[in-house]
Design a protein around this motif. Sequence first.
Motif, PDB file in Angstrom:
ATOM      1  N   CYS A  38       0.814  -1.212   0.000  1.00  0.00           N
ATOM      2  CA  CYS A  38       0.000   0.000   0.000  1.00  0.00           C
ATOM      3  C   CYS A  38       0.851   1.267   0.000  1.00  0.00           C
ATOM      4  O   CYS A  38       2.008   1.257   0.392  1.00  0.00           O
ATOM      5  CB  CYS A  38      -0.923   0.003   1.212  1.00  0.00           C
ATOM      6  N   VAL A  43      -4.134   2.524   0.108  1.00  0.00           N
ATOM      7  CA  VAL A  43      -4.645   1.759  -1.036  1.00  0.00           C
ATOM      8  C   VAL A  43      -3.449   1.150  -1.759  1.00  0.00           C
ATOM      9  O   VAL A  43      -2.300   1.525  -1.525  1.00  0.00           O
ATOM     10  CB  VAL A  43      -5.488   2.634  -1.994  1.00  0.00           C
ATOM     11  N   ARG A  81      -9.203   4.614 -10.575  1.00  0.00           N
ATOM     12  CA  ARG A  81      -9.662   4.811  -9.192  1.00  0.00           C
ATOM     13  C   ARG A  81      -8.722   4.053  -8.270  1.00  0.00           C
ATOM     14  O   ARG A  81      -8.028   3.141  -8.714  1.00  0.00           O
ATOM     15  CB  ARG A  81     -11.090   4.330  -9.008  1.00  0.00           C
ATOM     16  N   PRO A  82      -8.696   4.409  -6.989  1.00  0.00           N
ATOM     17  CA  PRO A  82      -7.851   3.662  -6.049  1.00  0.00           C
ATOM     18  C   PRO A  82      -8.268   2.189  -5.996  1.00  0.00           C
ATOM     19  O   PRO A  82      -9.456   1.867  -6.070  1.00  0.00           O
ATOM     20  CB  PRO A  82      -8.111   4.341  -4.705  1.00  0.00           C
ATOM     21  N   CYS A 119     -10.207  -0.306 -11.853  1.00  0.00           N
ATOM     22  CA  CYS A 119      -9.241   0.495 -11.094  1.00  0.00           C
ATOM     23  C   CYS A 119      -8.073   0.954 -11.963  1.00  0.00           C
ATOM     24  O   CYS A 119      -7.593   2.081 -11.816  1.00  0.00           O
ATOM     25  CB  CYS A 119      -8.697  -0.305  -9.911  1.00  0.00           C
TER      26      CYS A 119
END
Length: 141
Positions: A38, A43, A81-82, A119
């Motif tokens: 992460c 994330v 997106r995360p 994602c």
Amino acid sequence: MSLDFGIPVPFVQHLGFTLEKFADGESELRFAPRPEHCNSFGVTHGGALMTFLDVVMAVAARSVQTDSGVVTIEMKTSFMRPAPATPGKPLAGRGRLLHRTRSMAFVEASVFDAENRLCAQATGTFKYVPRAAGQGPLPTD
């Protein structure tokens, strides 16, 4: 039940990727990011996602020529997106061979979260590399 990659890929094993589909120019892998994968926002780090996309594409390319390895020539990645790192909810990577020549493969891959939201996506070019006589298995990038 996950499939066997057919060749040892230590980095892939270290990251914990699992192979779910490997046939006819398509691949599907799973990645359950751990805290060390992460970024500071909690994330999945973009570098971990790029590695995942690279492997997903390489596996799709190899699925039509299993006696060769592949090496990455180029790769372009877009992040939409995360990608959450939620325990028990792995990310899914799906790859597809778009076109191939005798020595090259043109591939795309996408990463989806547990709710099937896109994602990240990538395209890449890979070179098929034959094994030399007596050489051990070639890794998949």
